[in-house]
Design a protein around this motif. Structure first.
Motif, PDB file in Angstrom:
ATOM      1  N   LEU A 111       7.967   9.644  11.645  1.00 42.07           N
ATOM      2  CA  LEU A 111       9.804   9.447  11.272  1.00 42.07           C
ATOM      3  C   LEU A 111       9.890  10.119  10.082  1.00 42.07           C
ATOM      4  CD1 LEU A 111      12.272   8.753  12.763  1.00 42.07           C
ATOM      5  CD2 LEU A 111      11.831   6.381  11.968  1.00 42.07           C
ATOM      6  N   GLY A 112      10.299  11.186   9.938  1.00 42.44           N
ATOM      7  CA  GLY A 112      10.887  11.539   8.258  1.00 42.44           C
ATOM      8  C   GLY A 112       9.533  11.652   7.440  1.00 42.44           C
ATOM      9  N   GLY A 113       8.477  12.068   8.024  1.00 39.86           N
ATOM     10  CA  GLY A 113       7.263  12.226   7.068  1.00 39.86           C
ATOM     11  C   GLY A 113       6.628  10.823   6.945  1.00 39.86           C
ATOM     12  N   TRP A 114       6.988   9.706   7.607  1.00 37.48           N
ATOM     13  CA  TRP A 114       6.622   8.382   7.552  1.00 37.48           C
ATOM     14  C   TRP A 114       5.634   8.118   8.862  1.00 37.48           C
ATOM     15  CZ3 TRP A 114       7.956   4.182   4.232  1.00 37.48           C
ATOM     16  CH2 TRP A 114       8.633   4.332   3.121  1.00 37.48           C
ATOM     17  N   ARG A 115       4.219   7.745   8.729  1.00 34.19           N
ATOM     18  CA  ARG A 115       3.538   7.462   9.779  1.00 34.19           C
ATOM     19  C   ARG A 115       3.660   5.880   9.899  1.00 34.19           C
ATOM     20  NH1 ARG A 115      -1.468   6.970   7.893  1.00 34.19           N
ATOM     21  NH2 ARG A 115      -1.051   7.158   5.688  1.00 34.19           N
ATOM     22  N   TRP A 116       2.944   5.551  11.105  1.00 32.92           N
ATOM     23  CA  TRP A 116       3.153   3.971  11.681  1.00 32.92           C
ATOM     24  C   TRP A 116       2.809   3.115  10.360  1.00 32.92           C
ATOM     25  CZ3 TRP A 116       5.678   0.640  13.840  1.00 32.92           C
ATOM     26  CH2 TRP A 116       5.356  -0.657  14.106  1.00 32.92           C
ATOM     27  N   PRO A 117       1.653   3.110   9.975  1.00 33.98           N
ATOM     28  CA  PRO A 117       1.132   2.065   8.946  1.00 33.98           C
ATOM     29  C   PRO A 117       2.101   2.029   7.766  1.00 33.98           C
ATOM     30  CG  PRO A 117      -0.563   3.579   9.581  1.00 33.98           C
ATOM     31  CD  PRO A 117       0.727   4.215  10.157  1.00 33.98           C
ATOM     32  N   GLU A 118       2.901   3.068   7.392  1.00 36.94           N
ATOM     33  CA  GLU A 118       3.896   2.999   6.247  1.00 36.94           C
ATOM     34  C   GLU A 118       5.154   2.563   6.907  1.00 36.94           C
ATOM     35  OE1 GLU A 118       2.345   7.188   3.920  1.00 36.94           O
ATOM     36  OE2 GLU A 118       3.762   7.319   5.740  1.00 36.94           O
ATOM     37  N   LEU A 119       5.466   2.800   7.964  1.00 40.47           N
ATOM     38  CA  LEU A 119       6.662   2.245   8.624  1.00 40.47           C
ATOM     39  C   LEU A 119       6.492   0.620   8.915  1.00 40.47           C
ATOM     40  CD1 LEU A 119       9.679   2.812   9.250  1.00 40.47           C
ATOM     41  CD2 LEU A 119       8.991   3.589  11.334  1.00 40.47           C
ATOM     42  N   ALA A 120       5.292   0.432   9.335  1.00 33.69           N
ATOM     43  CA  ALA A 120       5.144  -0.875   9.593  1.00 33.69           C
ATOM     44  C   ALA A 120       5.221  -1.815   8.200  1.00 33.69           C
ATOM     45  CB  ALA A 120       3.688  -1.174  10.209  1.00 33.69           C
ATOM     46  N   PHE A 121       4.682  -1.391   7.202  1.00 36.66           N
ATOM     47  CA  PHE A 121       4.677  -2.007   5.529  1.00 36.66           C
ATOM     48  C   PHE A 121       6.262  -2.152   5.582  1.00 36.66           C
ATOM     49  CE2 PHE A 121       4.720  -2.636   1.304  1.00 36.66           C
ATOM     50  CZ  PHE A 121       3.279  -3.471   1.135  1.00 36.66           C
ATOM     51  N   ALA A 166      15.547   5.927   4.406  1.00 38.44           N
ATOM     52  CA  ALA A 166      16.647   6.465   4.116  1.00 38.44           C
ATOM     53  C   ALA A 166      16.667   8.041   4.311  1.00 38.44           C
ATOM     54  CB  ALA A 166      17.440   5.992   3.052  1.00 38.44           C
ATOM     55  N   ILE A 167      15.721   8.679   4.248  1.00 40.62           N
ATOM     56  CA  ILE A 167      15.340  10.158   4.188  1.00 40.62           C
ATOM     57  C   ILE A 167      15.874  10.753   5.521  1.00 40.62           C
ATOM     58  CG2 ILE A 167      13.139  10.312   4.689  1.00 40.62           C
ATOM     59  CD1 ILE A 167      12.615  12.385   2.664  1.00 40.62           C
ATOM     60  N   ILE A 168      15.868   9.947   6.605  1.00 46.25           N
ATOM     61  CA  ILE A 168      16.191  10.531   7.932  1.00 46.25           C
ATOM     62  C   ILE A 168      17.610  10.545   8.251  1.00 46.25           C
ATOM     63  CG2 ILE A 168      14.061   9.489   8.711  1.00 46.25           C
ATOM     64  CD1 ILE A 168      15.727   7.384  10.336  1.00 46.25           C
ATOM     65  N   GLY A 184      14.512  -2.055   1.546  1.00 46.29           N
ATOM     66  CA  GLY A 184      12.902  -1.882   2.064  1.00 46.29           C
ATOM     67  C   GLY A 184      12.664  -0.494   1.787  1.00 46.29           C
ATOM     68  N   PHE A 185      13.571   0.350   2.150  1.00 52.38           N
ATOM     69  CA  PHE A 185      13.118   1.759   1.538  1.00 52.38           C
ATOM     70  C   PHE A 185      12.630   2.042   0.309  1.00 52.38           C
ATOM     71  CE2 PHE A 185      14.593   6.005   0.521  1.00 52.38           C
ATOM     72  CZ  PHE A 185      13.593   6.790   1.092  1.00 52.38           C
ATOM     73  N   SER A 223       8.818   2.600  -0.893  1.00 50.94           N
ATOM     74  CA  SER A 223       8.614   4.122  -1.130  1.00 50.94           C
ATOM     75  C   SER A 223       8.001   4.049  -2.548  1.00 50.94           C
ATOM     76  CB  SER A 223       9.804   4.827  -1.353  1.00 50.94           C
ATOM     77  OG  SER A 223      10.168   4.900   0.107  1.00 50.94           O
ATOM     78  N   VAL A 224       8.311   3.219  -3.497  1.00 48.45           N
ATOM     79  CA  VAL A 224       7.679   3.189  -4.791  1.00 48.45           C
ATOM     80  C   VAL A 224       6.253   2.619  -4.824  1.00 48.45           C
ATOM     81  CG1 VAL A 224       7.896   1.839  -7.109  1.00 48.45           C
ATOM     82  CG2 VAL A 224       9.983   2.815  -5.975  1.00 48.45           C
ATOM     83  N   LEU A 225       5.994   1.475  -3.791  1.00 50.12           N
ATOM     84  CA  LEU A 225       4.594   1.056  -3.605  1.00 50.12           C
ATOM     85  C   LEU A 225       3.729   2.046  -3.066  1.00 50.12           C
ATOM     86  CD1 LEU A 225       5.725  -2.651  -2.483  1.00 50.12           C
ATOM     87  CD2 LEU A 225       4.591  -2.158  -4.700  1.00 50.12           C
ATOM     88  N   LEU A 226       4.420   2.760  -2.179  1.00 46.94           N
ATOM     89  CA  LEU A 226       3.430   3.871  -1.445  1.00 46.94           C
ATOM     90  C   LEU A 226       3.324   5.180  -2.098  1.00 46.94           C
ATOM     91  CD1 LEU A 226       4.663   3.269   2.417  1.00 46.94           C
ATOM     92  CD2 LEU A 226       2.684   2.163   0.859  1.00 46.94           C
ATOM     93  N   GLY A 227       4.268   5.442  -3.129  1.00 53.90           N
ATOM     94  CA  GLY A 227       4.011   6.342  -4.006  1.00 53.90           C
ATOM     95  C   GLY A 227       4.716   7.657  -3.271  1.00 53.90           C
ATOM     96  N   LYS A 228       5.817   7.369  -2.459  1.00 52.02           N
ATOM     97  CA  LYS A 228       6.570   8.355  -1.948  1.00 52.02           C
ATOM     98  C   LYS A 228       7.876   8.575  -2.821  1.00 52.02           C
ATOM     99  CE  LYS A 228       5.429   7.619   2.916  1.00 52.02           C
ATOM    100  NZ  LYS A 228       5.273   9.123   3.182  1.00 52.02           N
ATOM    101  N   PRO A 229       8.140   9.736  -2.754  1.00 46.53           N
ATOM    102  CA  PRO A 229       9.468  10.287  -3.593  1.00 46.53           C
ATOM    103  C   PRO A 229      10.658   9.426  -2.792  1.00 46.53           C
ATOM    104  CG  PRO A 229       9.020  12.109  -1.974  1.00 46.53           C
ATOM    105  CD  PRO A 229       7.767  11.128  -1.899  1.00 46.53           C
TER     106      PRO A 229
END
Length: 266
Positions: free
Chosen positions: A54-64, A195-197, A216-217, A221-227
């Motif tokens: 979803l918007g470049g997010w996999r399930w483990p990332e979205l679960a977090f 929010a990117i979606i 959340g987002f 995102s900061v913790l996962l290193g995502k822009p």
């Protein structure tokens, strides 16, 4: 200061003891809420499994993200949701007028005397999701990252409490405020998703006027290193400061509305 802290502690202790008088009811509330949220999260899992992301997010990332969002929300809501959701009734029935003549800060008394223990399932579900997702993502949990996680959770909790405070304060001026909580949860649902979606206008709203993305987002995102769109390099700092900044704004709103309060009780 010591006496004030002791007063807050005693208020929380008395509230907790009163709530624990009916443990079965409390446990049933935890179970029902847990199943409700688990069902909602399961539907998101089905969607991600079907479309792969979803918007470049996999399930483990979205679960977090889901775990972080519900844990931070519960941490703030247990001190503020029930207390300020019923501010309209307290103002209308004159109960708040009685609170004003007590030698305590009205906001502090409301918050600490009304602590809500019904968020046990929120904490448990949020913690389980973050731990399971963290293990799958193989994150480097060094001291700095743990500190950033804790500060971000505190910021999300402060943001939640600040928004409920501001909504409840509207009852001083309007005589009504409960309908605003319905609008709040309409937008709060959006904080479960990256929010990117969303389109650029809605992203701007969720990052400025209605800062739900900081629940959340942005911190996740900061913790996962995502822009983070729009914020860029300012995201790590804002993920921690969003809560305190919003709390200061909410405090100003509370005092401003309280100064205009004329009483609606009969």
């Amino acid at each position: 200061m010591r006496e004030t802290l002791m007063l807050w502690w005693q208020l929380m202790r008395l509230r907790a003891r009163a709530r624990l008088q009916n443990r079965l009811s409390l446990v049933l509330a935890w179970i029902s809420q847990g199943f409700g949220y688990a069902g909602a999260f399961a539907s998101i899992w089905v969607i991600l499994n079907r479309f792969g992301g979803l918007g470049g997010w996999r399930w483990p990332e979205l679960a977090f993200l889901l775990g972080f969002q519900i844990f931070g929300y519960a941490l703030g809501a247990m001190f503020t949701f029930t207390q300020f959701r019923f501010m309209e009734e307290q103002v209308r029935d004159g109960e708040f007028d009685m609170l004003l003549v007590r030698p305590v800060n009205p906001w502090s008394f409301l918050v600490f005397s009304g602590i809500d223990l019904q968020y046990g399932s929120h904490f448990a579900l949020g913690l389980v999701l973050m731990i399971m997702a963290g293990l799958q993502l193989d994150l480097d949990w060094d001291l700095l990252m743990i500190l950033r996680l804790l500060l971000s959770l505190m910021s999300a909790a402060m943001l939640t409490g600040a928004m409920f405070t501001a909504l409840g304060a509207c009852a001083f001026v309007l005589g009504r405020s409960r309908f605003l909580f319905g609008l709040y949860f309409d937008f709060w649902e959006l904080s479960r998703y990256p929010a990117i979606i969303f389109g650029l206008p809605l992203q701007l709203i969720l990052l400025t006027i209605l800062p739900f993305s900081y629940m959340g987002f942005v911190p996740v995102s900061v913790l996962l290193g995502k822009p983070v769109p729009i914020l860029g390099d300012a995201a790590p700092m804002l993920a921690i400061l969003a809560g305190p900044i919003t709390a200061l704004i909410a405090a100003w709103i509370w005092r401003a509305c309280l100064r205009r309060y004329q009483g609606f009780g009969v």
